[in-house]
Design an enzyme around this catalytic site. Structure first.
Site, PDB file in Angstrom:
ATOM      1  N   HIS A  18       0.821  -1.206   0.000  1.00  0.00           N
ATOM      2  CA  HIS A  18       0.000   0.000   0.000  1.00  0.00           C
ATOM      3  C   HIS A  18       0.851   1.250   0.000  1.00  0.00           C
ATOM      4  O   HIS A  18       0.455   2.287  -0.507  1.00  0.00           O
ATOM      5  CB  HIS A  18      -0.933   0.017   1.203  1.00  0.00           C
ATOM      6  N   ASP A 115      -5.828   5.984   1.058  1.00  0.00           N
ATOM      7  CA  ASP A 115      -5.945   4.834   0.162  1.00  0.00           C
ATOM      8  C   ASP A 115      -7.228   4.066   0.495  1.00  0.00           C
ATOM      9  O   ASP A 115      -7.923   4.354   1.468  1.00  0.00           O
ATOM     10  CB  ASP A 115      -4.676   3.968   0.150  1.00  0.00           C
ATOM     11  N   HIS A 365       1.369 -13.688 -12.308  1.00  0.00           N
ATOM     12  CA  HIS A 365       0.236 -13.950 -11.411  1.00  0.00           C
ATOM     13  C   HIS A 365      -0.816 -12.847 -11.518  1.00  0.00           C
ATOM     14  O   HIS A 365      -1.845 -12.936 -10.866  1.00  0.00           O
ATOM     15  CB  HIS A 365       0.738 -14.056  -9.978  1.00  0.00           C
ATOM     16  N   TRP A 368      -1.929  -6.292  -9.845  1.00  0.00           N
ATOM     17  CA  TRP A 368      -2.141  -5.119 -10.698  1.00  0.00           C
ATOM     18  C   TRP A 368      -0.835  -4.426 -11.016  1.00  0.00           C
ATOM     19  O   TRP A 368      -0.637  -3.920 -12.104  1.00  0.00           O
ATOM     20  CB  TRP A 368      -3.159  -4.160 -10.066  1.00  0.00           C
ATOM     21  N   GLU A 389      -8.101 -12.055  -5.909  1.00  0.00           N
ATOM     22  CA  GLU A 389      -8.095 -10.701  -6.435  1.00  0.00           C
ATOM     23  C   GLU A 389      -7.530 -10.625  -7.842  1.00  0.00           C
ATOM     24  O   GLU A 389      -7.806  -9.710  -8.580  1.00  0.00           O
ATOM     25  CB  GLU A 389      -7.219  -9.801  -5.567  1.00  0.00           C
TER      26      GLU A 389
HETATM   27  C1  LIG Z   1      -5.621  -7.012  -9.477  1.00  0.00           C
HETATM   28  O1  LIG Z   1      -4.922  -7.711  -8.494  1.00  0.00           O
HETATM   29  C2  LIG Z   1      -4.512  -6.969  -7.367  1.00  0.00           C
HETATM   30  C3  LIG Z   1      -3.858  -7.883  -6.398  1.00  0.00           C
HETATM   31  O2  LIG Z   1      -2.683  -8.367  -6.867  1.00  0.00           O
HETATM   32  C4  LIG Z   1      -5.666  -6.288  -6.711  1.00  0.00           C
HETATM   33  O3  LIG Z   1      -5.211  -5.444  -5.655  1.00  0.00           O
HETATM   34  C5  LIG Z   1      -6.410  -5.491  -7.714  1.00  0.00           C
HETATM   35  O4  LIG Z   1      -7.531  -4.949  -7.126  1.00  0.00           O
HETATM   36  C6  LIG Z   1      -6.813  -6.362  -8.886  1.00  0.00           C
HETATM   37  N1  LIG Z   1      -7.493  -5.609  -9.885  1.00  0.00           N
HETATM   38  C7  LIG Z   1      -8.669  -5.997 -10.315  1.00  0.00           C
HETATM   39  C8  LIG Z   1      -9.248  -5.301 -11.467  1.00  0.00           C
HETATM   40  O5  LIG Z   1      -9.225  -6.911  -9.804  1.00  0.00           O
HETATM   41  C1  LIG Z   2       4.464  -5.006  -6.801  1.00  0.00           C
HETATM   42  O1  LIG Z   2       4.586  -6.374  -6.685  1.00  0.00           O
HETATM   43  C2  LIG Z   2       5.713  -6.796  -6.037  1.00  0.00           C
HETATM   44  C3  LIG Z   2       5.720  -8.265  -6.152  1.00  0.00           C
HETATM   45  O2  LIG Z   2       4.468  -8.839  -6.107  1.00  0.00           O
HETATM   46  C4  LIG Z   2       5.738  -6.286  -4.604  1.00  0.00           C
HETATM   47  O3  LIG Z   2       6.906  -6.671  -3.948  1.00  0.00           O
HETATM   48  C5  LIG Z   2       5.662  -4.795  -4.620  1.00  0.00           C
HETATM   49  O4  LIG Z   2       5.556  -4.311  -3.317  1.00  0.00           O
HETATM   50  C6  LIG Z   2       4.490  -4.348  -5.442  1.00  0.00           C
HETATM   51  N1  LIG Z   2       4.543  -2.932  -5.646  1.00  0.00           N
HETATM   52  C7  LIG Z   2       3.475  -2.182  -5.564  1.00  0.00           C
HETATM   53  C8  LIG Z   2       3.595  -0.847  -6.167  1.00  0.00           C
HETATM   54  O5  LIG Z   2       2.445  -2.566  -5.053  1.00  0.00           O
END
Ligand SMILES: *[C@@H]1O[C@H](CO)[C@@H](O)[C@H](O)[C@H]1NC(C)=O
Ligand SMILES: *[C@@H]1O[C@H](CO)[C@@H](O)[C@H](O)[C@H]1NC(C)=O
Ligand SMILES: *[C@@H]1O[C@H](CO)[C@@H](O)[C@H](O)[C@H]1NC(C)=O
Length: 481
Positions: A18, A115, A365, A368, A389
């Site tokens: 976050h 957030d 995986h 987002w 998710e």
């Molecule tokens: C996509 O996946 C992330 C978790 O990895 C989630 O936080 C996000 O809300 C997801 N987006 C959608 C459109 O579901």
């Molecule tokens: C993006 O994903 C990586 C691996 O899943 C994670 O370590 C990182 O904290 C994420 N960064 C953001 C912007 O959420």
């Protein structure tokens, strides 16, 4: 606000996942829009990486970061309390600390952005006469589902996952019952009630920021703006301001991995990674290895030892084969794929790898942020959702944007076999279908760049947000005088 800079406080809920999106947002507002930014971070005691992030960066300091001490929630949770519920409880218990921190800030912030998990801070914003916006570091589709969930709650009896018909979201693509987000999986759990509450609280805000852009989700955005049936968000302005993603690390010495990529042909390497947290079962790792080998494509694979499931634990402690192949990979795998592949034990340099011209596909995986990193690098995907998710993301990538393929059956339900993996890899890397996906994702890459540039849609949306925030803040101040 005469000549004084607008001062925005951004509240981040606990956890690195976050914090990073909030930092990226804060830096962009401070550097491009000349706004004073104070980031309030609800800290957890556990995360080392998080405390690293809170150290002032060596270079120019763009934003102020203030940690809010972690509240003690041990008496409110037990071993079964899941992550989302814990997060919500932590934010709730941290609110007095948030309030007193804001009360002491000089100058007092004019505006609050929180957030997704911080919607319970609305009363604090009201108390201090600040307009408040929510930042959803995700898609418009997810926002629509969240805001419509309180209505689905009334319409539908029984569990969502047991429904036969897709869940209809007005004006948006329907959601398949098996694709619902984690908190919707079981309506009897507290995390569902928290999620429902967030959906309702969306309507208390002055607007919603989302990490997406106009060209990526025109349909869902149109619905959020115009569809009278959609629920809480309607008549709240929505601001797609993305794609915001982690910046590429400043150039250091080239790693061995990047040097290896330099020697490979353009678009010839598939990058396989399940993010920093994901692990697969032993059987699935083995099938994936066979699938990659059968596909005869070049690859970089970030592989971790399988998730241990009690019974087979002893099986993995026996070390590795004579060529160093760990025994959770097929015997001799490293020797046979020596020329074509790299197996990496640690999650690394994802953005740099995806941006490399030799990389032509990403098996992901679908978190987002990984998805955005792939799109903004112009790389088509194999969508392999691990958690609930991510299933919405996977569906959007394959069915709406058509820049990914996915396994027939959800990988969480059934092991994906080597032939299917081989076929998906070849589809993305070799076949005509892959070329079409690559052209599409390259167009999206360009549209993302345009959106962020001065005069682009996301840039302009940010300007509109700031104008709106400034007006609301002024009018709140004048009514309290
Ligand atoms: C996509 O996946 C992330 C978790 O990895 C989630 O936080 C996000 O809300 C997801 N987006 C959608 C459109 O579901
Ligand atoms: C993006 O994903 C990586 C691996 O899943 C994670 O370590 C990182 O904290 C994420 N960064 C953001 C912007 O959420
Ligand atoms: C809102 O959604 C409903 C259901 O999908 C649709 O019939 C209607 O035309 C939409 N309204 C607007 C203004 O787009």
């Amino acid at each position: 606000m005469d000549s004084k800079k607008l001062h925005i406080a951004i509240l981040a809920s606990p956890g690195l996942g976050h914090l990073i999106p909030v930092l990226v947002l804060g830096n962009r507002l401070a550097s491009l829009h000349d706004v004073k930014i104070t980031i309030l971070v609800i800290t957890t005691t556990t995360s080392h990486a998080e405390s690293q992030m809170l150290k002032p960066p060596s270079g120019e300091k763009l934003v102020d970061i203030l940690p809010i001490p972690p509240p003690d929630i041990s008496h409110l949770i037990d071993a079964n309390t899941n992550m989302v519920t814990q997060l919500c409880i932590m934010v709730r218990e941290a609110l007095p600390g948030v309030r007193s921190t804001i009360a002491c800030l000089k100058p007092r912030p004019d505006v609050l952005i929180g957030d997704l998990f911080c919607s319970e801070a609305f009363p604090i914003a009201t108390e201090f006469g600040m307009p408040m916006y929510l930042y959803v570091p995700s898609t418009a589709w997810f926002t629509a589902l969240t805001t419509y969930c309180p209505i689905l709650h009334e319409q539908i009896d029984g569990q969502y996952v047991d429904q036969v018909e897709p869940l209809k979201i007005p004006g948006c693509k329907s959601v398949r019952p098996e694709d619902v987000v984690d908190p919707m999986l079981d309506r009897n759990e507290q995390q569902y009630r928290e999620y429902l509450r967030i959906g309702i609280e969306f309507k208390f805000g002055d607007g919603i920021l989302m990490n997406t852009w106009e060209d990526l989700e025109p349909i869902s955005l149109e619905a959020l703006r115009k569809n009278e049936s959609l629920g809480a968000v309607v008549k709240r302005p929505v601001y797609p301001i993305g794609p915001l993603r982690r910046p590429i690390e400043p150039e250091g010495p080239k790693s061995e991995l990047i040097k290896w990529l330099d020697m490979q042909p353009k678009d010839s390497v598939i990058f396989v990674s399940f993010g920093s947290g994901g692990t697969l079962s032993a059987q699935q790792i083995s099938e994936l290895a066979w699938g990659l080998e059968l596909s005869q494509q070049r690859f970089i694979w970030v592989v971790r030892p399988p998730a241990k499931s009690g019974a087979d634990e002893s099986f993995f402690t026996s070390g590795s084969g004579s060529d160093g192949t760990p025994d959770y990979l097929p015997e001799g795998f490293l020797t046979r794929t020596k020329k074509s592949g790299l197996v990496e034990p640690l999650w690394t340099e994802q953005v740099e790898i995806l941006n490399h011209p030799s990389v032509g596909g990403f098996l992901s995986h679908c978190g987002w942020n990984s998805t955005l990193e792939s799109i903004t690098s112009g790389v088509p995907m194999i969508a392999w959702p691990l958690y609930a998710e991510q299933r919405l993301n996977a569906t959007m990538l394959t069915e709406e944007l058509c820049i990914a393929v996915r396994p027939e059956v959800l990988p969480s339900k059934k092991v994906v076999g080597r032939e299917e993996i081989e076929k998906m890899v070849r589809t993305v890397m070799e076949y005509k279908e892959g070329k079409i996906m690559r052209d599409k994702v390259r167009k999206l890459k360009i549209s993302a760049e345009n959106a962020l540039n001065k005069g682009g849609s996301s840039y302009n949306n940010m300007c509109d947000l700031l104008k709106d925030a400034e007006l609301r803040s002024k009018s709140l101040k004048s009514t309290s005088d």
